[in-house]
Scaffold this motif. Structure first.
Motif, PDB file in Angstrom:
ATOM      1  N   LYS A  57      14.890   1.795  -4.798  1.00 51.01           N
ATOM      2  CA  LYS A  57      15.922   2.103  -3.816  1.00 51.01           C
ATOM      3  C   LYS A  57      15.531   1.583  -2.434  1.00 51.01           C
ATOM      4  CE  LYS A  57      18.405   5.973  -1.667  1.00 51.01           C
ATOM      5  NZ  LYS A  57      18.562   7.450  -1.636  1.00 51.01           N
ATOM      6  N   GLU A  58      14.322   1.921  -1.973  1.00 50.16           N
ATOM      7  CA  GLU A  58      13.907   1.500  -0.629  1.00 50.16           C
ATOM      8  C   GLU A  58      13.636   0.002  -0.554  1.00 50.16           C
ATOM      9  OE1 GLU A  58      11.649   3.785   1.982  1.00 50.16           O
ATOM     10  OE2 GLU A  58      11.610   5.592   0.721  1.00 50.16           O
ATOM     11  N   TYR A  59      13.061  -0.531  -1.617  1.00 54.26           N
ATOM     12  CA  TYR A  59      12.762  -1.967  -1.659  1.00 54.26           C
ATOM     13  C   TYR A  59      14.045  -2.792  -1.599  1.00 54.26           C
ATOM     14  CZ  TYR A  59      11.582  -6.393  -3.985  1.00 54.26           C
ATOM     15  OH  TYR A  59      11.461  -7.710  -4.328  1.00 54.26           O
ATOM     16  N   TYR A  60      15.028  -2.450  -2.413  1.00 55.10           N
ATOM     17  CA  TYR A  60      16.284  -3.198  -2.423  1.00 55.10           C
ATOM     18  C   TYR A  60      17.039  -3.026  -1.105  1.00 55.10           C
ATOM     19  CZ  TYR A  60      15.672  -3.964  -7.443  1.00 55.10           C
ATOM     20  OH  TYR A  60      15.191  -4.358  -8.669  1.00 55.10           O
ATOM     21  N   GLN A  61      16.994  -1.850  -0.518  1.00 54.82           N
ATOM     22  CA  GLN A  61      17.661  -1.629   0.762  1.00 54.82           C
ATOM     23  C   GLN A  61      17.024  -2.479   1.857  1.00 54.82           C
ATOM     24  OE1 GLN A  61      17.516   2.628   1.378  1.00 54.82           O
ATOM     25  NE2 GLN A  61      19.487   2.967   0.371  1.00 54.82           N
ATOM     26  N   LYS A  62      15.696  -2.488   1.891  1.00 52.69           N
ATOM     27  CA  LYS A  62      14.981  -3.247   2.917  1.00 52.69           C
ATOM     28  C   LYS A  62      15.228  -4.745   2.767  1.00 52.69           C
ATOM     29  CE  LYS A  62      12.007  -3.538   6.316  1.00 52.69           C
ATOM     30  NZ  LYS A  62      12.318  -2.979   7.654  1.00 52.69           N
ATOM     31  N   ALA A  63      15.075  -5.258   1.547  1.00 51.82           N
ATOM     32  CA  ALA A  63      15.254  -6.684   1.310  1.00 51.82           C
ATOM     33  C   ALA A  63      16.704  -7.112   1.525  1.00 51.82           C
ATOM     34  CB  ALA A  63      14.797  -7.032  -0.107  1.00 51.82           C
ATOM     35  N   ALA A  64      17.643  -6.279   1.077  1.00 47.78           N
ATOM     36  CA  ALA A  64      19.063  -6.613   1.214  1.00 47.78           C
ATOM     37  C   ALA A  64      19.474  -6.723   2.676  1.00 47.78           C
ATOM     38  CB  ALA A  64      19.910  -5.558   0.505  1.00 47.78           C
ATOM     39  N   LYS A  65      18.914  -5.848   3.513  1.00 39.50           N
ATOM     40  CA  LYS A  65      19.246  -5.877   4.933  1.00 39.50           C
ATOM     41  C   LYS A  65      18.831  -7.203   5.547  1.00 39.50           C
ATOM     42  CE  LYS A  65      18.657  -3.236   9.213  1.00 39.50           C
ATOM     43  NZ  LYS A  65      18.019  -2.033   9.839  1.00 39.50           N
ATOM     44  N   GLU A  66      17.659  -7.681   5.214  1.00 38.46           N
ATOM     45  CA  GLU A  66      17.176  -8.953   5.766  1.00 38.46           C
ATOM     46  C   GLU A  66      17.942 -10.132   5.174  1.00 38.46           C
ATOM     47  OE1 GLU A  66      13.089 -11.598   6.053  1.00 38.46           O
ATOM     48  OE2 GLU A  66      12.960  -9.419   5.923  1.00 38.46           O
ATOM     49  N   GLU A  90      12.048   4.863  -9.217  1.00 35.13           N
ATOM     50  CA  GLU A  90      13.399   4.928  -8.659  1.00 35.13           C
ATOM     51  C   GLU A  90      13.378   4.891  -7.135  1.00 35.13           C
ATOM     52  OE1 GLU A  90      13.193   6.152 -12.694  1.00 35.13           O
ATOM     53  OE2 GLU A  90      12.176   7.055 -10.958  1.00 35.13           O
ATOM     54  N   ASN A  91      12.459   5.659  -6.538  1.00 27.77           N
ATOM     55  CA  ASN A  91      12.335   5.664  -5.075  1.00 27.77           C
ATOM     56  C   ASN A  91      11.930   4.290  -4.553  1.00 27.77           C
ATOM     57  OD1 ASN A  91      12.964   8.372  -4.997  1.00 27.77           O
ATOM     58  ND2 ASN A  91      10.847   9.064  -4.770  1.00 27.77           N
ATOM     59  N   PHE A  92      11.000   3.658  -5.269  1.00 27.13           N
ATOM     60  CA  PHE A  92      10.539   2.329  -4.853  1.00 27.13           C
ATOM     61  C   PHE A  92      11.677   1.327  -4.882  1.00 27.13           C
ATOM     62  CE2 PHE A  92       9.181  -1.879  -6.442  1.00 27.13           C
ATOM     63  CZ  PHE A  92       8.567  -2.344  -5.298  1.00 27.13           C
ATOM     64  N   SER A 107       4.249  -2.995  -9.925  1.00 29.02           N
ATOM     65  CA  SER A 107       4.674  -2.119  -8.823  1.00 29.02           C
ATOM     66  C   SER A 107       5.860  -1.273  -9.245  1.00 29.02           C
ATOM     67  CB  SER A 107       5.053  -2.970  -7.611  1.00 29.02           C
ATOM     68  OG  SER A 107       3.971  -3.763  -7.198  1.00 29.02           O
ATOM     69  N   GLU A 108       6.783  -1.897  -9.992  1.00 27.97           N
ATOM     70  CA  GLU A 108       7.954  -1.176 -10.458  1.00 27.97           C
ATOM     71  C   GLU A 108       7.579  -0.077 -11.456  1.00 27.97           C
ATOM     72  OE1 GLU A 108       7.731  -4.398 -10.088  1.00 27.97           O
ATOM     73  OE2 GLU A 108       9.566  -5.239  -9.252  1.00 27.97           O
ATOM     74  N   THR A 109       6.536  -0.306 -12.240  1.00 25.21           N
ATOM     75  CA  THR A 109       6.097   0.689 -13.221  1.00 25.21           C
ATOM     76  C   THR A 109       5.707   1.994 -12.554  1.00 25.21           C
ATOM     77  OG1 THR A 109       5.232  -1.063 -14.661  1.00 25.21           O
ATOM     78  CG2 THR A 109       4.447   1.179 -15.076  1.00 25.21           C
ATOM     79  N   PHE A 110       4.949   1.893 -11.463  1.00 25.02           N
ATOM     80  CA  PHE A 110       4.412   3.085 -10.811  1.00 25.02           C
ATOM     81  C   PHE A 110       5.239   3.566  -9.624  1.00 25.02           C
ATOM     82  CE2 PHE A 110       0.555   1.085 -12.637  1.00 25.02           C
ATOM     83  CZ  PHE A 110       0.157   2.124 -13.467  1.00 25.02           C
ATOM     84  N   GLY A 111       5.984   2.647  -9.018  1.00 25.33           N
ATOM     85  CA  GLY A 111       6.688   3.020  -7.798  1.00 25.33           C
ATOM     86  C   GLY A 111       5.788   2.967  -6.590  1.00 25.33           C
ATOM     87  N   GLY A 147       0.780  -1.228   0.000  1.00 20.14           N
ATOM     88  CA  GLY A 147       0.000   0.000   0.000  1.00 20.14           C
ATOM     89  C   GLY A 147       0.811   1.276   0.000  1.00 20.14           C
ATOM     90  N   ARG A 148       2.145   1.171   0.117  1.00 23.12           N
ATOM     91  CA  ARG A 148       2.991   2.355   0.138  1.00 23.12           C
ATOM     92  C   ARG A 148       3.167   2.933  -1.259  1.00 23.12           C
ATOM     93  NH1 ARG A 148       7.289   2.648   3.880  1.00 23.12           N
ATOM     94  NH2 ARG A 148       8.167   4.256   2.517  1.00 23.12           N
ATOM     95  N   ASP A 149       3.135   4.255  -1.343  1.00 22.32           N
ATOM     96  CA  ASP A 149       3.372   4.951  -2.604  1.00 22.32           C
ATOM     97  C   ASP A 149       4.690   5.709  -2.473  1.00 22.32           C
ATOM     98  OD1 ASP A 149       3.385   6.507  -4.907  1.00 22.32           O
ATOM     99  OD2 ASP A 149       1.226   6.885  -4.841  1.00 22.32           O
ATOM    100  N   PHE A 150       5.677   5.306  -3.269  1.00 26.44           N
ATOM    101  CA  PHE A 150       6.998   5.920  -3.223  1.00 26.44           C
ATOM    102  C   PHE A 150       7.165   7.031  -4.263  1.00 26.44           C
ATOM    103  CE2 PHE A 150       7.352   1.668  -1.509  1.00 26.44           C
ATOM    104  CZ  PHE A 150       8.105   1.860  -0.356  1.00 26.44           C
ATOM    105  N   GLU A 151       6.092   7.319  -4.990  1.00 22.14           N
ATOM    106  CA  GLU A 151       5.993   8.417  -5.953  1.00 22.14           C
ATOM    107  C   GLU A 151       6.696   8.144  -7.286  1.00 22.14           C
ATOM    108  OE1 GLU A 151       7.182  12.049  -4.076  1.00 22.14           O
ATOM    109  OE2 GLU A 151       5.435  12.069  -2.740  1.00 22.14           O
TER     110      GLU A 151
END
Length: 229
Positions: free
Chosen positions: A61-70, A57-59, A151-155, A50-54
């Protein structure tokens, strides 16, 4: 629901055009050494639901950072695995017989197109055309679609309303004249209701939550029968 009640239809892909029950297990068993990567990928999507990263690119960045950490790796390494390995892995899994597209998907697409309805596919994941072909949907049916979105299309992740509104705008259709067909009420259905679209929930072998009892909840075969007559 009769076809004349809407002017465009937005299909979810996974779980809707084919039953994806058990695909996570299939993906893990076929590549157990990447279990923690796959778990991290799915956990990140659940957290960001449900998050909108606008922006895309923003999506990413945050998605890869979150998943990579885990997954205990770098965002760059996770991004490479996801884009170059995992999506191809998913494509191969869809070629297995048990994940074949539902009967009459091609006929339903053809009927909508001949009836003047616009068609779009909106999936959580990219490579929609490739995955659709892998599970047996014909290229001719995909050629009838006016758009493929993820999801990647819209962010943003379902049920964020911006994506649903943008798809309707791209199809040149008012939201109230759109039908969303999906297997999850908490994402496809919730997103549809937030922008005033109609919704039909397709049953899968896995139990899916139902938030609103007002919409139809039927098996794909019954949906195709109602549409094709």
């Amino acid at each position: 629901m009769k076809a004349e009640e809407f002017k465009a239809v937005i299909f979810d892909f996974d779980g809707t055009l084919y039953d994806n029950s058990g695909i996570a297990k299939t993906l893990i068993l076929s590549n157990p050494f990447r279990f923690f990567f796959m778990k991290a990928e799915r956990d990140a999507r659940r957290i960001f639901k449900g998050r909108d990263f606008e922006t895309p690119e923003n999506f990413r960045k945050e998605y890869y950072q979150k998943a990579a950490k885990e997954a205990l790796t770098s965002p760059e390494s996770f991004a490479y695995w996801f884009e170059k390995r995992y999506m191809k892995h998913m494509e191969r899994a869809l070629k297995k017989k048990k994940f074949h597209a539902h009967p009459k998907v091609d006929e339903v697409f053809e009927f909508f197109s001949k009836s003047g309805k616009k068609i779009a596919l909106y999936s959580d994941y990219n490579a929609i055309k490739e995955r659709a072909l892998a599970c047996g949907i014909k290229q001719e049916s995909l050629d009838l679609c006016q758009g493929f979105y993820s999801s990647e299309t819209f962010g943003c992740l379902k049920p964020a309303p911006r994506a649903f509104l943008q798809i309707a705008a791209n199809l040149g259709t008012r939201p109230k004249d759109c039908l969303v067909v999906g297997d999850r009420d908490d994402t496809d259905g919730f997103g549809a209701r937030m922008v005033g679209m109609k919704f039909i929930q397709i049953k899968t072998k896995s139990e899916r939550p139902i938030l609103d009892q007002a919409h139809p909840v039927i098996e794909w075969e019954e949906f195709a029968k109602q549409i094709l007559g």
